[in-house]
Write a protein that holds these residues in place. Structure first.
Motif, PDB file in Angstrom:
ATOM      1  N   TRP A   2       0.825  -1.204   0.000  1.00 40.90           N
ATOM      2  CA  TRP A   2       0.000   0.000   0.000  1.00 40.90           C
ATOM      3  C   TRP A   2       0.861   1.256   0.000  1.00 40.90           C
ATOM      4  CZ3 TRP A   2      -0.334  -3.571   4.108  1.00 40.90           C
ATOM      5  CH2 TRP A   2       0.365  -3.216   5.278  1.00 40.90           C
ATOM      6  N   LEU A  40     -10.256   6.258  -0.740  1.00 38.26           N
ATOM      7  CA  LEU A  40      -9.897   4.944  -0.217  1.00 38.26           C
ATOM      8  C   LEU A  40     -10.404   3.860  -1.167  1.00 38.26           C
ATOM      9  CD1 LEU A  40     -10.865   5.435   3.549  1.00 38.26           C
ATOM     10  CD2 LEU A  40      -8.647   5.827   2.468  1.00 38.26           C
ATOM     11  N   MET A  82     -12.203  -0.570   2.063  1.00 33.87           N
ATOM     12  CA  MET A  82     -11.457   0.127   3.117  1.00 33.87           C
ATOM     13  C   MET A  82     -12.299   1.178   3.826  1.00 33.87           C
ATOM     14  SD  MET A  82      -8.288  -1.046   3.273  1.00 33.87           S
ATOM     15  CE  MET A  82      -9.003  -2.680   3.057  1.00 33.87           C
ATOM     16  N   LEU A 142     -11.936   2.271   7.515  1.00 32.46           N
ATOM     17  CA  LEU A 142     -10.831   3.112   7.969  1.00 32.46           C
ATOM     18  C   LEU A 142     -11.160   4.601   7.935  1.00 32.46           C
ATOM     19  CD1 LEU A 142      -7.762   1.450   6.181  1.00 32.46           C
ATOM     20  CD2 LEU A 142      -8.524   1.131   8.528  1.00 32.46           C
ATOM     21  N   GLN A 154      -4.758  -3.563   8.681  1.00 35.29           N
ATOM     22  CA  GLN A 154      -5.274  -2.197   8.785  1.00 35.29           C
ATOM     23  C   GLN A 154      -4.532  -1.388   9.841  1.00 35.29           C
ATOM     24  OE1 GLN A 154      -9.515  -2.553   9.382  1.00 35.29           O
ATOM     25  NE2 GLN A 154      -9.912  -3.073   7.235  1.00 35.29           N
TER      26      GLN A 154
END
Length: 291
Positions: A16, A34, A38, A41, A128
C-alpha cells in the motif's frame, strides 16, 4: 498551508501507499480516496488528520497493490444449460446454425469472476493497523513540511509587521498628528469664522473647536495599531494554531488604518495611511496561509 508526504508499506499479500497533499484554505477540509473495502478506515483516517492539521484542504489517497494475482473465472452452469436448451429448440425450428461456445461465454452472466476467498478477520485487522501506523508516519512528514513553510511565512509576516511599525512612527511624527499643529489649524479656522460675522458665541466656537479636534486626532488609532502589531508579533512567536486569531488582528489593523485615512486632512498623513492599508493587506495575504 501546503505540504506533501508519501509513505509505502505492505505485508505478504498486499502493498500500500499513502499520499497526502495539503493546500491553503480558511478551514479544515479532509478529502479521502480509499479503495473499495477500506470504508471501515474512513473515520480513523479523518481523526488522524484532524489531530495534525487544523486548517487547509488535505487530500488523502490510499492505493493498494495485490501483486500479479490473476483473477479466476467460473461458468454459471445453470444459465449456460438454459441457453443450450434454447439454442437446440430454436435450431430444430429454423435453419439457423447453433451458437458457438465462445459466443455463449460472451453473454453477460455466463462467465463470472470467482469470489476471492475471505481472509481471516485477525489478518485483515492487523493489516489495517499497519496501514494506519504508516498513515501516522506520513502525517508526521506532512506536519514537518507544513512547519517548514510556516517558518518561511513567519519571516515574511515579520517583515510586513516591521513595515507597519515604521509607518506608525511616520504617522506619529507627521505634523498633522501633533497637538500643536491641530491647535494652530483650529485657531485659523476659528479666526475665519469670527471674520465672517456669523454670530457664533465664544462658547459655541469652543464646542465646535473641541469637536474638530476630536475628529482630527488620530493618536488613539495609532496607539491601537501599535498594540495590534505587538499582538501579532506575540502570536507568531507563540506558534501553534494561530491562523484564525491572526485573521482577526488583520481585520482590526485594516479598520484602524481606514480610520486614520478618513480622519486625515493632511496630504502626508493620508499617504502614510494608504501605505499602512497596503502593508496590512500584504500581511493579511500571508496570514491566509498560516495554520
Amino acid at each position: 498551508m501546503t505540504g506533501f508526504a508519501r509513505r509505502d508499506g505492505g505485508d505478504d499479500q498486499v502493498a500500500w501507499t499513502w499520499e497526502l497533499k495539503s493546500v491553503n484554505a480558511r478551514g479544515l477540509d479532509v478529502r479521502l480516496r480509499l479503495p473499495n473495502g477500506m470504508e471501515a478506515l474512513e473515520q480513523r483516517v479523518r481523526s488522524a488528520v484532524q489531530g495534525v492539521c487544523t486548517r487547509g484542504t488535505v487530500n488523502v489517497t490510499l492505493s493498494l497493490d495485490r501483486g500479479q494475482t490473476q483473477p479466476s473465472f467460473q461458468v454459471n452452469r445453470e444459465m449456460l444449460n438454459q441457453l443450450l436448451a434454447l439454442s437446440r429448440e430454436i435450431a430444430g425450428e429454423t435453419e439457423v446454425a447453433p451458437p458457438r461456445v465462445d459466443g455463449l461465454l460472451n453473454i453477460k452472466g455466463v462467465l463470472q469472476t470467482a469470489d476471492t476467498p475471505e481472509e481471516d478477520p485477525d489478518v485483515v485487522g492487523a493489516r489495517q493497523e499497519k496501514m494506519l501506523a504508516d498513515l501516522d508516519g506520513a502525517l508526521a512528514e506532512l506536519g514537518e513540511a507544513r512547519r517548514a513553510e510556516g517558518e518561511r511565512l513567519k519571516t515574511a509576516a515579520m517583515a510586513h509587521l516591521d513595515e507597519i511599525a515604521g509607518l506608525i512612527d511616520t504617522a506619529r511624527a507627521s505634523a498633522a498628528a501633533q497637538p500643536d499643529a491641530l491647535r494652530e489649524r483650529l485657531r485659523r479656522q476659528v479666526a475665519e469664522l469670527l471674520d465672517t460675522d456669523v454670530g457664533l458665541s465664544e462658547d459655541r466656537l469652543a464646542q465646535e473647536a473641541a469637536v474638530l479636534a476630536s475628529k482630527a486626532d488620530v493618536r488613539e488609532e495609532l496607539d491601537r495599531l501599535a498594540a495590534h502589531d505587538a499582538a501579532v508579533r506575540e502570536l507568531l512567536t507563540q506558534g501553534g494554531a494561530i491562523g484564525r486569531r491572526l485573521d482577526f488582528f488583520c481585520q482590526e489593523l485594516n479598520r484602524e488604518a481606514n480610520t486614520v485615512c478618513s480622519k486625515s486632512s493632511d496630504t502626508a498623513l493620508t499617504r502614510t495611511g494608504v501605505a499602512l492599508k497596503n502593508a496590512v493587506e500584504q500581511l493579511r495575504e500571508q496570514v491566509q496561509n498560516i495554520e
